[in-house]
Scaffold this motif. Structure first.
Motif, short mmCIF file in Angstrom:
data_model
loop_
_atom_site.label_atom_id
_atom_site.label_comp_id
_atom_site.label_asym_id
_atom_site.label_seq_id
_atom_site.Cartn_x
_atom_site.Cartn_y
_atom_site.Cartn_z
N CYS A 43 -16.11 53.08 69.95
CA CYS A 43 -15.55 54.42 70.11
C CYS A 43 -15.97 55.10 71.40
O CYS A 43 -16.61 54.51 72.25
CB CYS A 43 -15.95 55.27 68.90
N LEU A 53 -14.03 60.44 61.20
CA LEU A 53 -13.44 60.84 62.48
C LEU A 53 -12.07 61.47 62.33
O LEU A 53 -11.79 62.52 62.91
CB LEU A 53 -13.34 59.62 63.40
N TRP A 54 -11.19 60.83 61.58
CA TRP A 54 -9.78 61.22 61.63
C TRP A 54 -9.13 61.49 60.27
O TRP A 54 -7.93 61.71 60.21
CB TRP A 54 -8.97 60.12 62.33
N HIS A 100 -20.99 58.97 69.64
CA HIS A 100 -19.93 58.19 68.99
C HIS A 100 -20.45 56.89 68.40
O HIS A 100 -21.59 56.48 68.61
CB HIS A 100 -18.81 57.91 69.99
N VAL A 127 -4.73 57.59 68.42
CA VAL A 127 -5.97 56.88 68.10
C VAL A 127 -5.93 55.46 68.67
O VAL A 127 -6.90 54.98 69.28
CB VAL A 127 -6.20 56.84 66.58
N LEU A 178 -14.26 55.13 59.07
CA LEU A 178 -13.51 55.85 60.08
C LEU A 178 -12.97 57.19 59.59
O LEU A 178 -12.51 58.01 60.40
CB LEU A 178 -12.36 54.99 60.61
N THR A 217 -8.78 53.71 71.15
CA THR A 217 -9.74 52.79 70.53
C THR A 217 -9.10 51.42 70.32
O THR A 217 -7.90 51.34 70.02
CB THR A 217 -10.21 53.34 69.17
N ASP A 262 -12.92 60.47 70.28
CA ASP A 262 -12.68 60.45 68.84
C ASP A 262 -12.91 61.81 68.18
O ASP A 262 -12.43 62.04 67.08
CB ASP A 262 -13.56 59.40 68.19
#
Length: 410
Positions: free
Chosen positions: A86, A382-383, A82, A280, A379, A284, A90
């Motif tokens: 994080c 990740l998402w 990560h 999330v 980011l 985080t 994640d």
């Protein structure tokens, strides 16, 4: 939101005293990572490894896919590291159709998700107390993660699986530690079949993150520590509010401008899954040391890829075994490497990524991938709603290519 059957007992307690249970809507962010993975129908195993300097790290393993009934032994192994602020969470808080950990497991990989010292899942030591801010637990930067954590996790995985090598996936700080690791453990380069480095952070001279703004304050270290936290990274409210007013746009989704990770790394609203955001924000930032942040700030000023300067020859000698911080050489990264970067990344600016590309000795041809989405940021790896399309699909194609053949000298 996730519908899950929950036993009414104390939190984290596994014992059930009777047969009564209730089903209700529960935010995934309130669950531990092993619970999230199992809730989504995947097998999960939790492991612990102790580093040579006493930190106890947690690894989460997904040994098989959701509907995979085949043997778990002998699968190709992948280790996922990560980034800044994080944790292993994640890669699995997203829906299984989007989360990298699930996609890898469903593709037939034995997936290991690591956690660096100081985050939610690796907040433990053989004798140091993480609640004592000046007691020594937080006296680390990502140098120690490169020197101790990454090697310890890689060696534990290889020993447990019996595999001769593995593929490495790192994001953000997980690329910094990989770039620096061969300075300490060059032997491990031969154990990496292919390293996939997303949002790679080595040189940061063109960084646009507020970390660069902090770097502009130079060396009044007592003032910086008062703002950021002495030991654990715990920025005070005044600093968060100040940075939010300077770097966070008004009108963004509620919660974004009060979360230090989004303030430091940026936010791509069109790519953010709004239904995932609450989860999330629960996971985080996952925790780290203030010196980990300051190491990047020092690099902004020096424009070098270097170890953390602890401020005195004595302290540097204690941490580095020499009176000045080491300068890391990317020429030592001899494993095959694939790189993935965005064009709107506050931490991994395009100019810095290009400098890194030029210095890597074993970049696999055709595996230099700039994401084909102009606003792609740090980011989004990740998402982002389209992370599977823009990043994970080519990444997994590269994994398969180097699973089937030796990519060392392509």
């Amino acid at each position: 939101m996730c519908r899950v059957r929950v036993w009414i007992t104390q939190r984290h307690t596994k014992d059930v005293k009777n047969d009564t249970y209730f089903c209700f809507e529960l935010d995934c962010g309130m669950l531990w990572l092993d619970e999230i993975i199992r809730m989504n129908g995947y097998p999960e195993e939790t492991y612990y490894v102790t580093t040579d300097d006493g930190y106890i790290l947690t690894l989460h393993r997904i040994p098989a896919g959701k509907d995979d009934r085949g043997p778990k032994e002998g699968r190709p192994v992948v280790f996922v590291a990560h980034g800044l602020f994080c944790s292993s969470a994640d890669f699995v808080v997203s829906d299984p159709s989007k989360g990298l950990g699930y996609l890898l497991a469903d593709a037939g990989y034995d997936v290991w998700l690591g956690n660096y010292r100081g985050n939610t899942y690796s907040r433990n030591h053989t004798y140091l107390d993480p609640d004592d801010q000046s007691g020594g637990f937080w006296d680390f930067s990502w140098d120690e993660m490169a020197k101790y954590d990454t090697p310890a996790m890689i060696e534990m995985i290889l020993e447990h699986t019996g595999s001769m090598d593995l593929q490495y996936i790192g994001h953000s700080m997980g690329t910094s530690t990989y770039f620096a690791m061969p300075h300490y453990r060059p032997d491990l380069m031969n154990k990496i079949r292919l390293a996939h480095l997303m949002a790679p952070v080595a040189y940061v001279g063109h960084m646009e993150s507020p970390i660069a703004w902090i770097a502009g304050f130079g060396n009044p270290i007592h003032i910086i520590l008062e703002w950021l936290g002495i030991g654990e990274f715990l920025p005070n409210t005044l600093l968060v509010d100040c940075l939010a007013s300077l770097f966070c746009q008004e009108g963004l989704t509620q919660g974004i401008c009060s979360n230090i990770m989004f303030i430091f790394c940026g936010f791509d609203e069109p790519q953010m899954n709004k239904t995932l955001l609450e989860t999330v924000l629960h996971h985080t930032p996952a925790g780290s040391s203030t010196t980990t942040i300051l190491q990047y700030a020092q690099e902004v000023v020096s424009d070098n890829f270097a170890g953390y300067d602890w401020g005195s020859e004595e302290a540097n000698l204690q941490h580095h075994g020499q009176i000045s911080p080491p300068i890391y050489s990317l020429s030592e990264v001899t494993s095959p490497v694939a790189m993935y970067w965005g064009l709107n990344d506050w931490l991994a600016a395009e100019e810095d990524v290009e400098r890194t590309l030029l210095e890597l000795p074993n970049l696999v041809p055709g595996m230099e991938i700039a994401v084909e989405y102009p606003a792609w940021n740090h980011l989004d790896f990740l998402w982002a709603i389209d992370a599977d399309k823009y990043v994970y699909k080519p990444l997994m194609e590269n994994m398969e290519k180097c699973r089937l053949q030796d990519c060392t000298n392509l």
